[in-house]
Design a protein around this motif. Structure first.
Motif, PDB file in Angstrom:
ATOM      1  N   LYS A  82       0.753  -1.258  -0.009  1.00 37.37           N
ATOM      2  CA  LYS A  82      -0.072   0.064   0.147  1.00 37.37           C
ATOM      3  C   LYS A  82       0.796   1.375  -0.002  1.00 37.37           C
ATOM      4  CE  LYS A  82      -4.047  -1.907   2.253  1.00 37.37           C
ATOM      5  NZ  LYS A  82      -4.878  -1.750   3.627  1.00 37.37           N
ATOM      6  N   THR A  83       2.055   1.118   0.021  1.00 34.52           N
ATOM      7  CA  THR A  83       2.937   2.148  -0.140  1.00 34.52           C
ATOM      8  C   THR A  83       4.015   2.345  -0.982  1.00 34.52           C
ATOM      9  OG1 THR A  83       2.575   2.046   2.461  1.00 34.52           O
ATOM     10  CG2 THR A  83       4.498   3.710   1.835  1.00 34.52           C
ATOM     11  N   VAL A  84       4.218   3.457  -1.545  1.00 36.53           N
ATOM     12  CA  VAL A  84       5.493   3.783  -2.387  1.00 36.53           C
ATOM     13  C   VAL A  84       6.179   5.049  -2.013  1.00 36.53           C
ATOM     14  CG1 VAL A  84       6.066   4.373  -4.675  1.00 36.53           C
ATOM     15  CG2 VAL A  84       4.492   2.674  -4.611  1.00 36.53           C
ATOM     16  N   GLU A  85       7.429   4.785  -1.674  1.00 34.61           N
ATOM     17  CA  GLU A  85       8.366   6.196  -1.697  1.00 34.61           C
ATOM     18  C   GLU A  85       9.107   6.581  -2.975  1.00 34.61           C
ATOM     19  OE1 GLU A  85      10.741   6.476   2.191  1.00 34.61           O
ATOM     20  OE2 GLU A  85      12.547   6.237   0.666  1.00 34.61           O
ATOM     21  N   VAL A  86       8.573   7.826  -2.959  1.00 31.75           N
ATOM     22  CA  VAL A  86       9.273   8.389  -4.436  1.00 31.75           C
ATOM     23  C   VAL A  86      10.168   9.609  -3.994  1.00 31.75           C
ATOM     24  CG1 VAL A  86       8.455  10.106  -6.362  1.00 31.75           C
ATOM     25  CG2 VAL A  86       7.188   8.160  -5.499  1.00 31.75           C
ATOM     26  N   LYS A  87      11.358   9.597  -4.736  1.00 28.75           N
ATOM     27  CA  LYS A  87      12.582  10.612  -4.566  1.00 28.75           C
ATOM     28  C   LYS A  87      12.235  11.654  -5.545  1.00 28.75           C
ATOM     29  CE  LYS A  87      15.210   8.824  -1.419  1.00 28.75           C
ATOM     30  NZ  LYS A  87      15.232   9.602  -0.164  1.00 28.75           N
ATOM     31  N   TYR A 137      12.789  16.587  -0.348  1.00 29.83           N
ATOM     32  CA  TYR A 137      12.721  15.966  -1.787  1.00 29.83           C
ATOM     33  C   TYR A 137      12.163  14.295  -1.595  1.00 29.83           C
ATOM     34  CZ  TYR A 137      14.696  20.234  -3.321  1.00 29.83           C
ATOM     35  OH  TYR A 137      14.885  21.532  -3.532  1.00 29.83           O
ATOM     36  N   THR A 138      11.525  13.976  -0.543  1.00 26.56           N
ATOM     37  CA  THR A 138      10.998  12.585  -0.642  1.00 26.56           C
ATOM     38  C   THR A 138       9.689  12.428   0.165  1.00 26.56           C
ATOM     39  OG1 THR A 138      13.395  11.828   0.152  1.00 26.56           O
ATOM     40  CG2 THR A 138      11.553  10.376   0.460  1.00 26.56           C
ATOM     41  N   VAL A 139       8.660  11.821  -0.705  1.00 27.95           N
ATOM     42  CA  VAL A 139       7.317  11.558   0.011  1.00 27.95           C
ATOM     43  C   VAL A 139       6.963  10.141  -0.304  1.00 27.95           C
ATOM     44  CG1 VAL A 139       6.663  13.824  -1.062  1.00 27.95           C
ATOM     45  CG2 VAL A 139       6.600  12.046  -2.633  1.00 27.95           C
ATOM     46  N   ARG A 140       6.093   9.840   0.386  1.00 30.57           N
ATOM     47  CA  ARG A 140       5.431   8.603   0.545  1.00 30.57           C
ATOM     48  C   ARG A 140       3.865   8.655   0.273  1.00 30.57           C
ATOM     49  NH1 ARG A 140       8.528   6.229   6.067  1.00 30.57           N
ATOM     50  NH2 ARG A 140      10.637   5.788   5.123  1.00 30.57           N
ATOM     51  N   ILE A 141       3.572   7.599  -0.857  1.00 30.81           N
ATOM     52  CA  ILE A 141       2.158   7.823  -1.195  1.00 30.81           C
ATOM     53  C   ILE A 141       1.552   6.489  -0.941  1.00 30.81           C
ATOM     54  CG2 ILE A 141       1.051   7.924  -3.441  1.00 30.81           C
ATOM     55  CD1 ILE A 141       3.400   9.304  -4.464  1.00 30.81           C
ATOM     56  N   ARG A 142       0.460   6.659  -0.207  1.00 28.92           N
ATOM     57  CA  ARG A 142      -0.440   5.543   0.292  1.00 28.92           C
ATOM     58  C   ARG A 142      -1.813   5.051  -0.561  1.00 28.92           C
ATOM     59  NH1 ARG A 142      -2.782   7.619   4.112  1.00 28.92           N
ATOM     60  NH2 ARG A 142      -1.635   9.607   4.287  1.00 28.92           N
ATOM     61  N   SER A 144      -5.356   2.981  -0.638  1.00 29.82           N
ATOM     62  CA  SER A 144      -6.535   2.556   0.193  1.00 29.82           C
ATOM     63  C   SER A 144      -6.416   1.161   0.275  1.00 29.82           C
ATOM     64  CB  SER A 144      -7.844   3.236   0.067  1.00 29.82           C
ATOM     65  OG  SER A 144      -8.144   2.826  -1.370  1.00 29.82           O
ATOM     66  N   THR A 145      -6.085   0.589  -0.727  1.00 32.18           N
ATOM     67  CA  THR A 145      -6.130  -1.148  -0.878  1.00 32.18           C
ATOM     68  C   THR A 145      -4.678  -1.444  -1.366  1.00 32.18           C
ATOM     69  OG1 THR A 145      -7.196  -1.231  -2.921  1.00 32.18           O
ATOM     70  CG2 THR A 145      -8.868  -1.063  -0.852  1.00 32.18           C
ATOM     71  N   PRO A 146      -4.423  -2.688  -1.409  1.00 33.58           N
ATOM     72  CA  PRO A 146      -3.226  -2.968  -2.167  1.00 33.58           C
ATOM     73  C   PRO A 146      -3.249  -2.672  -3.547  1.00 33.58           C
ATOM     74  CG  PRO A 146      -3.828  -4.728  -0.798  1.00 33.58           C
ATOM     75  CD  PRO A 146      -4.977  -3.681  -0.639  1.00 33.58           C
ATOM     76  N   ASP A 147      -2.438  -2.079  -4.252  1.00 31.87           N
ATOM     77  CA  ASP A 147      -2.670  -1.622  -5.716  1.00 31.87           C
ATOM     78  C   ASP A 147      -1.265  -1.839  -6.530  1.00 31.87           C
ATOM     79  OD1 ASP A 147      -3.454  -0.314  -8.172  1.00 31.87           O
ATOM     80  OD2 ASP A 147      -3.856   1.728  -7.016  1.00 31.87           O
ATOM     81  N   SER A 148      -1.273  -2.757  -7.235  1.00 32.35           N
ATOM     82  CA  SER A 148      -0.221  -3.090  -7.845  1.00 32.35           C
ATOM     83  C   SER A 148       0.361  -2.079  -9.117  1.00 32.35           C
ATOM     84  CB  SER A 148      -0.384  -4.293  -8.654  1.00 32.35           C
ATOM     85  OG  SER A 148      -1.225  -4.481  -9.695  1.00 32.35           O
ATOM     86  N   PHE A 149      -0.823  -0.986  -9.377  1.00 32.91           N
ATOM     87  CA  PHE A 149      -0.531  -0.111 -10.396  1.00 32.91           C
ATOM     88  C   PHE A 149      -0.571   1.156  -9.922  1.00 32.91           C
ATOM     89  CE2 PHE A 149      -2.834  -3.621 -12.576  1.00 32.91           C
ATOM     90  CZ  PHE A 149      -2.135  -3.504 -13.842  1.00 32.91           C
ATOM     91  N   LEU A 150      -0.103   1.418  -8.773  1.00 31.93           N
ATOM     92  CA  LEU A 150       0.027   2.649  -7.875  1.00 31.93           C
ATOM     93  C   LEU A 150       0.819   3.584  -8.627  1.00 31.93           C
ATOM     94  CD1 LEU A 150      -0.710   4.587  -5.796  1.00 31.93           C
ATOM     95  CD2 LEU A 150       0.867   3.522  -4.280  1.00 31.93           C
ATOM     96  N   VAL A 151       1.892   3.153  -8.969  1.00 31.87           N
ATOM     97  CA  VAL A 151       3.001   4.000  -9.495  1.00 31.87           C
ATOM     98  C   VAL A 151       2.605   4.528 -11.147  1.00 31.87           C
ATOM     99  CG1 VAL A 151       5.212   4.293 -10.297  1.00 31.87           C
ATOM    100  CG2 VAL A 151       4.769   2.968  -8.315  1.00 31.87           C
ATOM    101  N   TYR A 152       1.970   3.571 -11.796  1.00 29.30           N
ATOM    102  CA  TYR A 152       1.316   4.015 -12.864  1.00 29.30           C
ATOM    103  C   TYR A 152       0.421   5.006 -12.915  1.00 29.30           C
ATOM    104  CZ  TYR A 152       3.849   0.032 -15.425  1.00 29.30           C
ATOM    105  OH  TYR A 152       4.630  -0.792 -15.679  1.00 29.30           O
ATOM    106  N   ARG A 153      -0.424   4.867 -11.860  1.00 30.75           N
ATOM    107  CA  ARG A 153      -1.503   6.047 -11.597  1.00 30.75           C
ATOM    108  C   ARG A 153      -0.746   7.429 -11.592  1.00 30.75           C
ATOM    109  NH1 ARG A 153      -6.526   3.861 -10.395  1.00 30.75           N
ATOM    110  NH2 ARG A 153      -6.375   1.523  -9.496  1.00 30.75           N
ATOM    111  N   LEU A 154       0.423   7.424 -11.171  1.00 30.43           N
ATOM    112  CA  LEU A 154       1.197   8.849 -10.786  1.00 30.43           C
ATOM    113  C   LEU A 154       1.889   9.472 -12.145  1.00 30.43           C
ATOM    114  CD1 LEU A 154       3.083   7.758  -7.508  1.00 30.43           C
ATOM    115  CD2 LEU A 154       0.704   8.530  -7.730  1.00 30.43           C
ATOM    116  N   ALA A 155       1.612   8.631 -13.196  1.00 27.71           N
ATOM    117  CA  ALA A 155       1.787   9.022 -14.503  1.00 27.71           C
ATOM    118  C   ALA A 155       0.925   9.914 -15.024  1.00 27.71           C
ATOM    119  CB  ALA A 155       2.266   7.914 -15.619  1.00 27.71           C
TER     120      ALA A 155
END
Length: 505
Positions: A82-87, A137-142, A144-155
């Motif tokens: 549920k969590t991705v860390e982005v630089k 310069y670092t954030v963590r994006i959460r 609500s449910t397990p999401d294998s496409f979370l990073v793709y959504r950020l595009a």
């Protein structure tokens, strides 16, 4: 009228003249009408996105070959399901001089998620639950449910905006004078006489963090039809035209100054079917299947696009991991159906979005030949939004029965058309099907790729078996470019002008 904001002058009304004509101007036709708003939290249709992507940027983007690449981000790692860390990229400034950092990203995410804001594209990031700032310069994006496409959504979302400026001017004024980190900055609009209705002027961002565009000025010209576009290309009053219908191919071939660029894009041209209306014949699975079998998209490609396309048999296209070769090809015959003919008193409303007017006309005629009473309206992305988005955002059921539109597969996996268009709670959805939503959610939550492929194929089969959409075809996109410029099409069919090249003039 010029408005002073933060010590700078910004043009916020239409221009009758504009200073400092750039040495290299690229005049492009991409739509018949300009977007209603340049506020990325208010609009989300494809044409608006093609404007926004020149001015604003997201954390990631899908490159010309369909691969996920960092943009305002530099790297990322998944901490858990549920969590991705982005630089974040350092040294970037907005076009008004504000610093880009985690505060700007936090503000943009919070504004995008604010239920009081009219974010038309919120469903693109429907699983995003919040963003935590780790450092500058670092954030963590959460999610609500397990999401294998979370990073793709950020595009896709959200476009990052300057928080101080946005908070100062508000939603409405920001739409008139938008500021981002992108390769082009907004200058203004100019009223024109017919056939050019209006033009929008952008200038190269001289302080862009990446490679500065080779063109100094980008202008969007809005013509009423492609006949006028062809004449403008011939007279060299226009340098570029996007999404040219195949029927105009021969016209383009006669234009010596113009080069034709084609790209078989990962874009599905499909007919969305409104299953939400309880009093509609389309609420019946049998009726929808009969309709699916009565529409011949092979004829659409042959006669409407002169062969520039490939019939699709599901929501994905060939070559994508989630594509299912075992689903039968749909729409191979055109015939009168007793089931379709049994609803003569029901008038079906069919909304067709340009530039797919020719395809829409052929399909609507096929429906009529099959025995249906069809009323077809042709319009812009703005009309599409009025017929679908405006209803769904208010919790109402759209009145139209069909929507002929396009959906870009924003990633190499080919799952975004499913996630964006189909969920019952989606802003652009015409479908209400709890079982579809369940299968989709299960596939998105799966992180094992082989298991996920099986689940998406199950989803594709469910869509086919229940005729939830008319799959349509994959478009061979056609672009016209003056020979003094070079242009690289993106496999997603979205437009990026930062890499337009200037050839020998």
């Amino acid at each position: 009228m010029w408005k002073k904001i933060g010590g700078l002058l910004w043009l916020v009304s239409s221009l009758t003249a504009y200073p400092c004509v750039a040495s290299t101007t690229f005049r492009a036709f991409i739509a018949v009408k300009p977007p209603e708003s340049l506020n990325p939290f208010q609009s989300s249709d494809g044409i608006t996105s093609d404007h926004l992507n020149q001015i604003f940027e997201t954390l990631f983007w899908i490159d010309y070959d369909g691969n996920l690449k960092p943009l305002l981000a530099t790297e990322w790692k998944r901490l858990d399901e549920k969590t991705v860390e982005v630089k974040l990229r350092q040294g970037v400034k907005f076009q008004n001089g504000e610093d880009f950092d985690s505060g700007a990203v936090k503000f943009s995410f919070d504004t995008f998620a604010n239920p009081e804001k009219p974010a038309a594209n919120r469903q693109y990031g429907e699983t995003i639950a919040g963003l935590d700032v780790v450092d500058k310069y670092t954030v963590r994006i959460r999610s609500s449910t397990p999401d294998s496409f979370l990073v793709y959504r950020l595009a896709l979302v959200p476009h990052i905006v300057p928080p101080a400026y946005y908070a100062q001017v508000g939603d409405t004024e920001f739409a008139k004078a938008p500021i981002g980190t992108g390769p082009f900055r907004f200058v203004g609009t100019a009223k024109e006489g017919l056939p050019v209705r209006e033009k929008m002027i952008l200038a190269a961002n001289s302080n862009y963090w990446g490679t500065r565009p080779k063109i100094d000025q980008l202008e969007f010209h809005y013509y009423s039809d492609f006949q006028a576009v062809i004449k403008a290309l011939e007279s060299k009053k226009l340098d570029f035209a996007a999404h040219v219908p195949g029927t105009f191919n021969r016209n383009l071939m006669r234009l010596k100054p113009v080069r034709i660029v084609k790209k078989l894009t990962r874009q599905s041209i499909m007919v969305l079917v409104n299953t939400k209306k309880k009093n509609s014949p389309l609420a019946s699975k049998e009726f929808r299947i009969a309709l699916r079998n009565a529409v011949n998209f092979g004829h659409v490609i042959k006669y409407g696009y002169l062969g520039n396309g490939v019939v699709t048999n599901s929501l994905t296209v060939k070559g994508e991991p989630f594509h299912d070769e075992n689903i039968p090809e749909v729409g191979t015959t055109t015939k009168v159906s007793p089931i379709l003919k049994a609803a003569p008193n029901y008038k079906f409303r069919f909304q067709v979005t340009e530039p797919f007017g020719i395809a829409g006309k052929i399909v609507s005629e096929q429906m009529k030949l099959a025995g249906m009473n069809v009323e077809t309206a042709y319009g812009s992305d703005r009309d599409e939004a009025r017929e679908v988005l405006n209803y769904n955002r208010k919790g109402a059921i759209p009145e139209i029965d069909f929507l002929f539109s396009y959906c870009s597969h924003r990633d190499a996996l080919g799952a975004f058309p499913l996630m964006v268009l189909m969920p019952s709670n989606g802003n652009w959805s015409l479908t209400a099907d709890p079982e579809f939503d369940r299968i989709l959610r299960d596939a998105v939550n799966e992180f094992d790729f082989e298991k996920q492929k099986k689940k998406f194929k199950t989803l594709n089969r469910y869509v086919y078996d229940n005729a939830l959409v008319l799959p349509g075809f994959q478009l061979n996109d056609i672009f016209a470019v003056q020979r003094t410029f070079s242009f690289t099409p993106n496999v997603t069919a979205y437009l990026y002008f930062k890499d337009v090249g200037v050839l020998k003039r």
